[in-house]
Design a protein around this motif. Sequence first.
Motif, PDB file in Angstrom:
ATOM      1  N   ALA A   1      74.056 -28.112 -30.179  1.00 55.06           N
ATOM      2  CA  ALA A   1      72.604 -27.558 -29.596  1.00 55.06           C
ATOM      3  C   ALA A   1      72.655 -26.437 -30.923  1.00 55.06           C
ATOM      4  N   GLU A   2      72.519 -27.138 -32.036  1.00 54.14           N
ATOM      5  CA  GLU A   2      72.204 -26.568 -32.970  1.00 54.14           C
ATOM      6  C   GLU A   2      70.792 -26.133 -33.158  1.00 54.14           C
ATOM      7  N   LEU A   3      69.778 -26.108 -34.461  1.00 52.26           N
ATOM      8  CA  LEU A   3      68.049 -25.911 -34.593  1.00 52.26           C
ATOM      9  C   LEU A   3      67.872 -27.764 -34.884  1.00 52.26           C
ATOM     10  N   MET A   4      68.350 -28.369 -35.435  1.00 52.05           N
ATOM     11  CA  MET A   4      68.478 -29.337 -35.563  1.00 52.05           C
ATOM     12  C   MET A   4      67.957 -29.861 -34.354  1.00 52.05           C
ATOM     13  N   ARG A   5      69.011 -30.151 -32.965  1.00 54.39           N
ATOM     14  CA  ARG A   5      69.213 -30.628 -31.777  1.00 54.39           C
ATOM     15  C   ARG A   5      68.056 -30.145 -30.972  1.00 54.39           C
ATOM     16  N   THR A   6      68.293 -28.598 -31.190  1.00 53.51           N
ATOM     17  CA  THR A   6      67.274 -27.918 -30.080  1.00 53.51           C
ATOM     18  C   THR A   6      65.575 -28.584 -30.746  1.00 53.51           C
ATOM     19  N   SER A   7      64.961 -28.142 -31.601  1.00 55.25           N
ATOM     20  CA  SER A   7      64.226 -29.007 -32.091  1.00 55.25           C
ATOM     21  C   SER A   7      63.954 -30.266 -31.475  1.00 55.25           C
ATOM     22  N   GLN A   8      64.794 -31.028 -31.326  1.00 58.68           N
ATOM     23  CA  GLN A   8      64.515 -32.210 -30.988  1.00 58.68           C
ATOM     24  C   GLN A   8      64.195 -32.462 -29.789  1.00 58.68           C
ATOM     25  N   VAL A   9      65.600 -31.696 -28.752  1.00 55.64           N
ATOM     26  CA  VAL A   9      65.023 -31.231 -27.498  1.00 55.64           C
ATOM     27  C   VAL A   9      63.336 -30.909 -26.654  1.00 55.64           C
ATOM     28  N   ALA A  10      63.472 -29.670 -27.781  1.00 53.53           N
ATOM     29  CA  ALA A  10      61.915 -29.314 -27.246  1.00 53.53           C
ATOM     30  C   ALA A  10      60.769 -30.552 -28.115  1.00 53.53           C
ATOM     31  N   ALA A  11      60.801 -30.786 -29.140  1.00 52.51           N
ATOM     32  CA  ALA A  11      59.598 -32.164 -29.345  1.00 52.51           C
ATOM     33  C   ALA A  11      59.632 -33.173 -28.177  1.00 52.51           C
TER      34      ALA A  11
END
Length: 241
Positions: free
Chosen positions: A184-194
Amino acid sequence: MATMELIGFGSTGWGALLLLGAATTLAVTATALAIGALLGTIVAGAKLSGNWLLSAMGSLYTTVFRGVPELLIIYLIYFGGSSAMTAIGTAMGYEGFLGLPSFAAGALAVGIISGAYQAEVFRGAYLAISKGELEAASAIGMHRGLRFRRIIMPQVLRFAIPGLGNVWQLSLKDSALVSVTGLAELMRTSQVAAGSTRQYFLFFIIGGALYLILTSLSDRVFNGAERRTNRSMPAAAMGQA
């Protein structure tokens, strides 16, 4: 739901998780840079050794890991490492799948890639040192260890800082690929939030903005380090560099 609530730090906001993702990205990148520095130093030494076998092995390393797609290397380290751990566990009597931790796999993969670029940075920095200084050190009887500590290492670091800044930025962007391991780094977190909010444009823009903030702050750090190292050098030496 209002935009400010979505990006806020309340119970329904994603702000804290996005910042945690950014911190994880920095941790992966810093660990990868340290791994790459160790590998890069060894490979640069091999390429500068004058031994044809060591030089060939160093060239093979830099050619392969600069030429193969980064995502493929991450897959090989993550899934290959997990398969190797499972095989070892099975041989020791353990039943079941043993997965390589996402953080360790991602940092190692990005570090191996970083090491290929750092090797060239360190090699170029060494070649930039004036041969006259090395010859003078040998002429006065300075032994190899002292010559490395007082002449080679300080100047290699000074010449390498701009290149290391570029490698850091490259590793920072490569860390986004580690999301394929589930970290859950920045890219993964952004994907999950989106995906959870269906606000794709909003969270990908925020993710991109956070990456830009990280790269801008990194530039300031490396520029400051470069100015600091140059401050102790004579003006004539800086002019030659």
